[in-house]
Design a protein around this motif. Structure first.
Motif, PDB file in Angstrom:
ATOM      1  N   VAL A  67      -8.365   2.367  41.107  1.00 45.62           N
ATOM      2  CA  VAL A  67      -7.893   1.784  39.854  1.00 45.62           C
ATOM      3  C   VAL A  67      -6.806   0.771  40.217  1.00 45.62           C
ATOM      4  O   VAL A  67      -5.790   1.134  40.799  1.00 45.62           O
ATOM      5  N   ILE A  69      -4.243  -1.665  38.469  1.00 44.81           N
ATOM      6  CA  ILE A  69      -3.654  -1.710  37.134  1.00 44.81           C
ATOM      7  C   ILE A  69      -3.798  -3.090  36.483  1.00 44.81           C
ATOM      8  O   ILE A  69      -4.027  -3.189  35.284  1.00 44.81           O
ATOM      9  N   ASN A  70      -3.690  -4.164  37.245  1.00 44.98           N
ATOM     10  CA  ASN A  70      -4.044  -5.501  36.774  1.00 44.98           C
ATOM     11  C   ASN A  70      -3.321  -5.907  35.489  1.00 44.98           C
ATOM     12  O   ASN A  70      -3.953  -6.224  34.479  1.00 44.98           O
ATOM     13  N   GLY A  72      -1.727  -4.239  33.234  1.00 45.78           N
ATOM     14  CA  GLY A  72      -1.953  -3.380  32.072  1.00 45.78           C
ATOM     15  C   GLY A  72      -3.397  -3.337  31.611  1.00 45.78           C
ATOM     16  O   GLY A  72      -3.722  -2.640  30.648  1.00 45.78           O
ATOM     17  N   PRO A  74      -6.476  -2.144  33.303  1.00 46.86           N
ATOM     18  CA  PRO A  74      -6.984  -1.513  34.520  1.00 46.86           C
ATOM     19  C   PRO A  74      -8.410  -1.925  34.898  1.00 46.86           C
ATOM     20  O   PRO A  74      -9.280  -2.054  34.042  1.00 46.86           O
ATOM     21  N   ARG A  76     -11.281  -0.363  36.835  1.00 47.73           N
ATOM     22  CA  ARG A  76     -11.651   0.998  37.227  1.00 47.73           C
ATOM     23  C   ARG A  76     -12.914   0.986  38.072  1.00 47.73           C
ATOM     24  O   ARG A  76     -13.956   0.539  37.624  1.00 47.73           O
ATOM     25  N   PHE A 145      -4.943   3.501  44.132  1.00 49.89           N
ATOM     26  CA  PHE A 145      -4.244   2.844  43.023  1.00 49.89           C
ATOM     27  C   PHE A 145      -3.501   1.636  43.568  1.00 49.89           C
ATOM     28  O   PHE A 145      -2.957   1.683  44.678  1.00 49.89           O
ATOM     29  N   ASN A 147      -0.883  -1.722  42.061  1.00 46.60           N
ATOM     30  CA  ASN A 147      -0.199  -2.381  40.964  1.00 46.60           C
ATOM     31  C   ASN A 147       0.828  -3.340  41.548  1.00 46.60           C
ATOM     32  O   ASN A 147       1.078  -3.340  42.749  1.00 46.60           O
TER      33      ASN A 147
END
Length: 160
Positions: A67, A69-70, A72, A74, A76, A145, A147
Motif C-alpha cells: 500500500v 499512501i500516495n 491520501g 492509497p 493498494r 507500506f 508514504n
C-alpha cells in the motif's frame, strides 16, 4: 508413576511449551545490526533502480500486498503501485532520488523501517519518504507500506 512426579513433569512440559511459544511469537534477532543493514541495502538498491531507470528491478522491491499512501489516495496492491509509478520511469533522467538516513527493524527481524530525504536533480529536498519493509517467505525484503510528506518551503531549499 507417583502423582507428584507426574504433576512435576506436566508442569515442566507446560512451562517449556509456554517458553517456546513465546519465542515463536517474538524471537529476538541474533545480529540486529546485520538485519538493519539488510534493510538499508534493500532500500539503497530500490532507490538505485530509479536512478538506473530499471522499472523491472523497481517492481521486484514491491510486495504483492503493498500500500503506497500516495497523498491520501492509497494505491493498494502491486499492480496499482506499478501502474502509478511507471510514469516516473518514462524519461531518461530520474525525476528524483532518495536515500535511507534512518533504518530500524523489529525485534523478530521481520519488519523494517526506512526514512530519508527525497532529492530533486537540482539538489533541493522537497520531501521525505518513509517505508515499511517486510521480510517475505522467499527471504527478500519488499516494501509493504510507503508514504512521504512535503517539507515546509524554507526547508525544501536545503541541499544535501
Amino acid at each position: 508413576m507417583p502423582l507428584p512426579t507426574c504433576l512435576a513433569r506436566v508442569a515442566a512440559g507446560v512451562a517449556l511449551a509456554t517458553t517456546l511459544s513465546g519465542c515463536a511469537v517474538n524471537p529476538s534477532v541474533a545480529d540486529h545490526a546485520a538485519v538493519v543493514e539488510q534493510v538499508r541495502a534493500a532500500e539503497t538498491a530500490f532507490a538505485r533502480s530509479m536512478a538506473e531507470r530499471d522499472f523491472k528491478a523497481f517492481a521486484g522491491f514491491i510486495s504483492d500486498e503493498a500500500v503506497f499512501i500516495n497523498g491520501g489516495q492509497p494505491l493498494r496492491g502491486k499492480p496499482a503501485v506499478l501502474a502509478h509509478w511507471k510514469r516516473f520511469f518514462e524519461s531518461p533522467a530520474a525525476p528524483f532520488a532518495w536515500q535511507p538516513l534512518i533504518v530500524e527493524v523489529t525485534g523478530d527481524g521481520r519488519l523494517g523501517y526506512s526514512e530519508g530525504p527525497v532529492t530533486l536533480p537540482d539538489g533541493r529536498v522537497p520531501s521525505r519518504y518513509f517505508s515499511t519493509w517486510r521480510l517475505e517467505a522467499d527471504g527478500r525484503w519488499r516494501v509493504a507500506f510507503d508514504n512521504g510528506y512535503d517539507l515546509p518551503q524554507k526547508l525544501s531549499l536545503i541541499h544535501i
